[in-house]
Design a protein around this motif. Structure first.
Motif: not given
Length: 450
Positions: A232-239
């Motif tokens: 979910s967006d809350e846990f998203f990281v780009e790396d």
């Protein structure tokens, strides 16, 4: 990781058991997909933060010699559901959409056993024991089902870019077309994988609250962290190199929400929760996969990294807090143990390979594994056996013998040093395999339309 050497389950003289309980306990199984042995903070992860699982271990018991019954999805899940090694029930390979077989509805599942005792039963998540209506959870003891019927990388869309890095960065789940189902109806296709963990959790929490006044069994087999990874967006990281970490940490957050729901519903002390994984990490997926260290190898193998799983169990007042069990046990033991705790009987009309391991879970002084040996199947082939500290592995004409007490990483092959142990364990394998093959049962099968 010093606790890996724990020789037995220790908990002082606390005396607990099914006889002493008032009422029937609730059961929750949280089952992840392709999570490695090391991919929990309390199992030694150097980077993944799992505060809720670590708290679960502090309030419960960690099992360091806990095994799945196969190193791939479908057979492992068949074993969990039936208490049998996979070849016993005819599920020996990963099932695909083209397959017309599944878990035979004539098998007695954990859900069947508990439903017979008046339990509400729900499966929320990945099933992967047959996608046809005859084999879905509602045909195998569950009152309800919400989830995807097989792996999230199946049903690939032709000519779509399935790069895992690109899919993660762009949050693009559309190259895969698995259905999201409620009971036997498709409610979304493709399943929006970025919110699967979140929605599974909400569904599980809802089930807990709706059934707080009766005994219940919640089976929560997460789709993740099987690739492709999504959060979910809350846990998203780009790396992309932190994608796996983020995925596990959302699952850990889900675990926290499950415990919060149990407490809010007033049933926390009446509920046994088990956390484990179906098999080891898919190492060829590199940074999209986890780690089984210090174990050798991972998914698809009968080395320890393929089948020894992180496992934590918690039941306040019944399972002693902050303890470690080093005795051999596994997913095949869930059915007979839950049967005992619910007041049910293990099916007597068929062979069940699992054993009641409540004395280990309860920390009974001096309790030992009920398994004289534990067996490692790959497909229909028995590749390895563990008996105490010794493990014999035979594949492709290679014979390997490891002392797992001294060599948990399976680095030192001692077969040439101990031919007598090799011979003894080879005979154990042959005898067990012959018995299993003589008393195996077929999978369910639907005849294909002409």
């Amino acid at each position: 990781m010093a606790s890996l050497a724990a020789p037995s389950c220790t908990a002082g003289s606390q005396r607990v058991g099914g006889e002493a309980r008032a009422g029937k306990p609730n059961f929750v199984i949280i089952f992840t997909d392709d999570q490695g042995y090391q991919d929990v903070g309390c199992f030694g992860s150097p980077s993944i933060k799992t505060l809720n699982l670590d708290r679960m271990a502090a309030e419960g018991m960690k099992f360091t010699n806990f095994y799945s019954a196969c190193s791939v999805c479908s057979p492992s899940r068949a074993a969990l559901m039936t208490g049998c090694y996979p070849p016993r029930v005819g599920i020996t390979k990963v099932l695909f959409r083209r397959d017309n077989i599944g878990l035979n509805p004539r098998e007695v599942t954990v859900a069947d056993v508990l439903k017979g005792q008046g339990y509400a039963t729900a499966c929320v998540g990945k099933w992967h024991l047959g996608h046809l209506p005859e084999f879905l959870p509602t045909s195998n003891g569950f009152d309800s089902y919400f989830g995807i019927p097989y792996s999230n990388d199946m049903d690939g869309v032709e000519d779509r870019d399935k790069s895992l890095d690109r899919a993660w960065r762009q949050k693009d789940y559309t190259p895969w077309n698995p259905p999201l189902m409620r009971d036997k109806e498709i409610v979304e296709r493709p399943a929006v994988q970025t919110t699967l963990t979140e929605r599974y959790t909400k569904e599980a929490v809802k089930f807990i609250h709706e059934n707080k006044s009766r005994p219940f069994f919640l089976y929560l087999p997460h789709t993740m962290p099987h690739v492709p990874l999504f959060v979910s967006d809350e846990f998203f990281v780009e790396d992309v190199h932190k994608a796996y970490k983020a995925t596990i940490e959302q699952i850990d957050d889900s675990v926290g929400q499950i415990f919060a729901a149990l407490k809010t519903a007033g049933v926390d002390r009446d509920t046994l929760v088990v956390f484990t994984s179906d098999n080891g990490p898919w190492l060829s997926k590199k940074h999209h996969a986890g780690s089984a260290l210090p174990l050798r190898d991972g998914k698809f193998t009968t080395y320890e990294g393929g089948m020894r799983e992180p496992c934590i169990m918690r039941w306040p007042g019944k399972i002693p807090a902050g303890k470690v069990c080093g005795e051999i046990c596994g997913t095949i033991d869930i059915l007979p143990t839950f049967a005992r705790l619910s007041g049910a009987k293990v099916p007597a009309d068929r062979v069940i390979d699992g054993r009641d391991v409540w004395p280990l879970m309860a920390g009974t002084r001096g309790a030992k594994s009920p398994h004289e040996a534990y067996f490692y199947y790959r497909g229909t082939t028995l590749e390895a056996v563990r008996k105490g500290r010794w493990k014999l592995r035979r594949s492709k004409k290679k014979i390997e013998l490891y002392d797992l007490k001294a060599d948990i990483s399976e680095k030192n092959n001692l077969a040439d040093n101990h031919p007598e142990i090799v011979e003894r364990l080879a005979n154990v394998m042959k005898e067990y395999d012959n018995e299993l093959k003589a008393n195996s049962r077929p999978p369910g099968k639907v005849e294909k339309q002409a």
